[in-house]
Design a protein around this motif. Structure first.
Motif, mmCIF file in Angstrom:
data_model
loop_
_atom_site.group_PDB
_atom_site.id
_atom_site.type_symbol
_atom_site.label_atom_id
_atom_site.label_comp_id
_atom_site.label_asym_id
_atom_site.label_seq_id
_atom_site.Cartn_x
_atom_site.Cartn_y
_atom_site.Cartn_z
ATOM 1 N N GLU A 117 0.836 -1.205 0.000
ATOM 2 C CA GLU A 117 0.000 0.000 0.000
ATOM 3 C C GLU A 117 0.876 1.262 0.000
ATOM 4 O O GLU A 117 0.595 2.216 -0.722
ATOM 5 N N ILE A 118 1.949 1.257 0.768
ATOM 6 C CA ILE A 118 2.855 2.400 0.835
ATOM 7 C C ILE A 118 3.591 2.582 -0.485
ATOM 8 O O ILE A 118 3.767 3.707 -0.963
ATOM 9 N N VAL A 119 4.002 1.480 -1.104
ATOM 10 C CA VAL A 119 4.660 1.560 -2.411
ATOM 11 C C VAL A 119 3.715 2.213 -3.415
ATOM 12 O O VAL A 119 4.099 3.113 -4.160
ATOM 13 N N LEU A 145 5.390 9.907 4.060
ATOM 14 C CA LEU A 145 4.380 8.876 4.246
ATOM 15 C C LEU A 145 4.708 8.103 5.516
ATOM 16 O O LEU A 145 5.860 7.715 5.733
ATOM 17 N N ALA A 146 3.711 7.881 6.346
ATOM 18 C CA ALA A 146 3.869 7.062 7.547
ATOM 19 C C ALA A 146 3.142 5.755 7.311
ATOM 20 O O ALA A 146 2.075 5.735 6.704
ATOM 21 N N PHE A 147 3.735 4.675 7.754
ATOM 22 C CA PHE A 147 3.051 3.402 7.602
ATOM 23 C C PHE A 147 3.019 2.662 8.933
ATOM 24 O O PHE A 147 3.965 2.693 9.704
ATOM 25 N N PRO A 148 1.887 2.025 9.184
ATOM 26 C CA PRO A 148 1.695 1.333 10.461
ATOM 27 C C PRO A 148 2.408 -0.016 10.468
ATOM 28 O O PRO A 148 2.744 -0.565 9.425
ATOM 29 N N GLY A 149 2.622 -0.528 11.652
ATOM 30 C CA GLY A 149 3.198 -1.859 11.785
ATOM 31 C C GLY A 149 4.692 -1.862 11.577
ATOM 32 O O GLY A 149 5.305 -0.872 11.210
ATOM 33 N N GLU A 150 5.249 -3.004 11.820
ATOM 34 C CA GLU A 150 6.684 -3.150 11.643
ATOM 35 C C GLU A 150 6.957 -3.772 10.292
ATOM 36 O O GLU A 150 6.262 -4.673 9.859
ATOM 37 N N ARG A 151 7.991 -3.284 9.641
ATOM 38 C CA ARG A 151 8.367 -3.888 8.381
ATOM 39 C C ARG A 151 9.530 -4.824 8.637
ATOM 40 O O ARG A 151 10.302 -4.645 9.566
ATOM 41 N N GLN A 152 9.635 -5.826 7.810
ATOM 42 C CA GLN A 152 10.711 -6.781 7.952
ATOM 43 C C GLN A 152 11.981 -6.182 7.359
ATOM 44 O O GLN A 152 12.026 -5.806 6.205
#
Length: 122
Positions: A13-15, A106-113
């Protein structure tokens, strides 16, 4: 840019949002400036923040377009999209081109790997 962002294992979604926002900012630079060169960049500023930048060569020093499109207008909604999708955005003078540097975060929720290097073999 899409491939670079995807290789960082960012949420899809962020991409998608990033590609759309950069497209809108580049379109504004093409339409509203006499630039012969436009620079684009993306930088992870934290585990949950992505900064996008578009630099143009507009040396006029005029303000960026901020008009409100009418309901029948066929264009003019790019900055509204940026405003709605970005956590924050703005414009500064570009140290790279001496024109404008329009940016969005852009802010994105959760942790990314995090992509870690493969361990070396003993």
């Amino acid at each position: 840019m899409e491939a670079w962002l995807a290789s960082r294992r960012l949420p899809a979604e962020i991409v998608g949002y990033a590609v759309l926002l950069v497209s809108e900012l580049v379109t504004n630079a093409v339409i509203h400036t006499l630039s012969t060169r436009i620079l684009c960049g993306a930088q992870l500023v934290s585990d949950t923040r992505l900064r996008l930048e578009v630099h143009d060569e507009d040396l006029t020093g005029r303000d960026l377009p901020r008009r409100r499109p009418g309901s029948d207008d066929e264009c003019g909604r790019g900055l509204l999209l940026v405003q709605e999708m970005a956590e924050s955005w703005g414009a500064d003078r570009s140290a790279l081109t001496m024109g404008n540097a329009v940016w969005a975060t852009l802010a994105f929720p959760g942790e990314r790997q995090v992509v870690a290097p493969l361990p070396s073999r003993p």
